[in-house]
Scaffold this motif. Structure first.
Motif, short mmCIF file in Angstrom:
data_model
loop_
_atom_site.label_atom_id
_atom_site.label_comp_id
_atom_site.label_asym_id
_atom_site.label_seq_id
_atom_site.Cartn_x
_atom_site.Cartn_y
_atom_site.Cartn_z
N VAL A 1 0.92 -1.22 -0.10
CA VAL A 1 0.00 -0.04 -0.01
C VAL A 1 0.80 1.22 -0.07
CG1 VAL A 1 -1.67 1.28 1.47
CG2 VAL A 1 -2.04 -1.09 1.31
N LEU A 2 0.47 2.18 -0.85
CA LEU A 2 1.15 3.62 -0.85
C LEU A 2 0.04 4.52 -0.25
CD1 LEU A 2 3.27 5.71 -1.35
CD2 LEU A 2 2.55 5.81 -3.73
N GLU A 3 0.48 5.41 0.84
CA GLU A 3 -0.38 6.38 1.29
C GLU A 3 0.32 7.91 1.00
OE1 GLU A 3 -2.86 6.91 5.33
OE2 GLU A 3 -0.97 6.69 5.50
N ILE A 4 -0.52 8.67 0.35
CA ILE A 4 -0.06 9.87 0.39
C ILE A 4 -0.64 10.87 1.33
CG2 ILE A 4 0.73 11.91 -1.23
CD1 ILE A 4 0.43 9.83 -3.53
N GLY A 5 0.18 11.38 2.41
CA GLY A 5 -0.66 12.20 3.19
C GLY A 5 -0.85 11.26 4.73
N THR A 6 0.18 11.32 5.61
CA THR A 6 0.04 10.51 6.76
C THR A 6 -0.74 11.09 7.99
OG1 THR A 6 2.28 9.82 6.17
CG2 THR A 6 1.65 8.90 8.29
N LEU A 7 -0.57 12.46 8.01
CA LEU A 7 -0.98 13.11 9.46
C LEU A 7 -0.53 12.28 10.93
CD1 LEU A 7 -2.72 15.65 9.87
CD2 LEU A 7 -4.71 14.38 10.29
N GLY A 8 -1.47 11.85 11.54
CA GLY A 8 -0.87 11.35 12.67
C GLY A 8 -0.95 9.66 12.58
N GLY A 9 -1.12 9.25 11.40
CA GLY A 9 -1.08 7.73 11.17
C GLY A 9 -2.18 7.11 11.59
N TYR A 10 -3.38 7.64 11.62
CA TYR A 10 -4.73 7.03 11.91
C TYR A 10 -5.24 6.07 10.66
CZ TYR A 10 -9.65 6.38 13.69
OH TYR A 10 -10.70 5.76 14.02
N SER A 11 -5.52 6.66 9.54
CA SER A 11 -5.64 6.01 8.51
C SER A 11 -4.73 4.99 8.26
CB SER A 11 -5.84 6.73 7.40
OG SER A 11 -4.80 7.75 7.12
N THR A 12 -3.32 5.19 8.45
CA THR A 12 -2.13 4.36 8.12
C THR A 12 -2.55 3.08 9.27
OG1 THR A 12 -0.84 6.33 8.16
CG2 THR A 12 0.36 4.23 8.13
N ILE A 13 -2.75 2.97 10.18
CA ILE A 13 -3.18 2.15 11.04
C ILE A 13 -4.28 1.14 10.55
CG2 ILE A 13 -3.79 1.38 13.36
CD1 ILE A 13 -2.46 3.63 14.42
N TRP A 14 -5.31 1.75 10.20
CA TRP A 14 -6.57 1.05 9.54
C TRP A 14 -5.86 0.27 8.16
CZ3 TRP A 14 -11.03 -0.19 11.52
CH2 TRP A 14 -11.56 0.39 12.51
N LEU A 15 -5.19 0.80 7.53
CA LEU A 15 -4.83 0.43 6.15
C LEU A 15 -3.55 -0.81 6.53
CD1 LEU A 15 -4.39 3.36 3.96
CD2 LEU A 15 -5.95 1.20 3.29
N ALA A 16 -2.85 -0.58 7.31
CA ALA A 16 -1.56 -1.63 7.76
C ALA A 16 -2.31 -2.83 8.27
CB ALA A 16 -0.53 -1.00 8.49
N ARG A 17 -3.34 -2.62 9.01
CA ARG A 17 -3.91 -3.82 9.76
C ARG A 17 -4.57 -4.74 8.64
NH1 ARG A 17 -6.84 -1.22 15.21
NH2 ARG A 17 -5.00 -1.36 16.44
N ALA A 18 -4.92 -4.44 7.43
CA ALA A 18 -5.42 -5.10 6.50
C ALA A 18 -4.19 -6.01 5.61
CB ALA A 18 -6.00 -4.31 5.57
N LEU A 19 -3.24 -5.66 5.87
CA LEU A 19 -1.74 -6.52 5.25
C LEU A 19 -1.49 -7.77 5.93
CD1 LEU A 19 0.15 -3.31 4.06
CD2 LEU A 19 -1.85 -4.47 2.88
#
Length: 234
Positions: A73-91
């Protein structure tokens, strides 16, 4: 790239019924846990703008990544990592998520939040302008990514989608957040660069034969907005 802009300050952003329904969704089918709650709390304490996706939207990203069978997954725009956590948990455990954040201060908060969630082994936060980082990813042979989530400054959304295409494969899913802009996306001659960039995004996607796309309007705790969903085709 400039810091993400707040797309939520529309007249209807605090509609109580919308918020009530979002909270109901969160309590029933997208409940928070310690890592997610702490990520939002620590982001707020650090002074980050409160523009992270809503819990049900985070769950949507998670489910889309799982349905895609995403490993990268590539995410453009991390902010505090909230959406990052949701996405990473799917991997899967050997998956990889690279997220790009303009602000070093925001990136530090995100790294701490991601580590607390136990995801630092598969998530890499890169700091700097995304339009500088994306060519570096290409040079490294980092792609193709299975899913790309774009939630950064809106002026450069067309350029981000162009780069997403370069770093994708047939079947890659591209998601762009905040494309309705409180309904102002229909303004014929907008004086807001974020709306100009978003309209250019739609023109680009509509003319791009490699993309099959649609867009959805959303309401909720984040006000009146929406997202664009696209799939890379042969």
């Amino acid at each position: 790239m400039t810091p993400p802009q707040n797309a939520q300050n529309t007249p209807d952003a605090q509609n109580p019924r919308w918020a009530e329904v979002d909270h109901y969704f969160g309590e029933t089918i997208a409940p928070a846990d310690e890592a997610l709650t702490a990520a939002l709390a620590d982001s707020a304490a650090a002074g980050l703008p409160e523009i992270a996706v809503a819990p049900n939207q985070g769950k949507l990203l998670h489910l889309l990544a799982r349905m895609q069978g995403a490993r990268t997954v590539l995410e453009i725009g991390t902010l505090g990592g909230y959406s990052t956590i949701w996405l990473a948990r799917a991997l899967p455990s050997d998956g990889r998520l690279i997220t790009l954040e303009y602000s070093p201060a925001h990136a530090d908060v995100a790294r701490a939040n991601i580590a607390r969630a136990g995801l630092d082994k598969i998530v890499e936060v890169r700091t700097g302008a995304a339009l500088d980082s994306l060519p570096q990813l290409e040079a490294e042979g980092a792609g193709p990514f299975d899913l790309v989530f774009i939630d950064a400054d809106k002026v450069n959304n067309p350029r981000y989608v162009e780069w997403a295409l370069k770093l994708s494969r047939p079947g890659t899913v591209i998601i762009v957040d905040n494309v309705v802009r409180g309904g102002r996306i229909t303004t014929p001659q907008p004086d807001d660069p974020a709306i100009t960039g978003t309209r250019e995004l739609f023109d680009l996607v509509a003319a791009e034969p490699r993309l099959d796309a649609t867009a959805l309007q959303t309401v909720g705790t984040k006000g009146y907005d929406g997202l664009l969903l696209a799939r890379v085709v042969e």
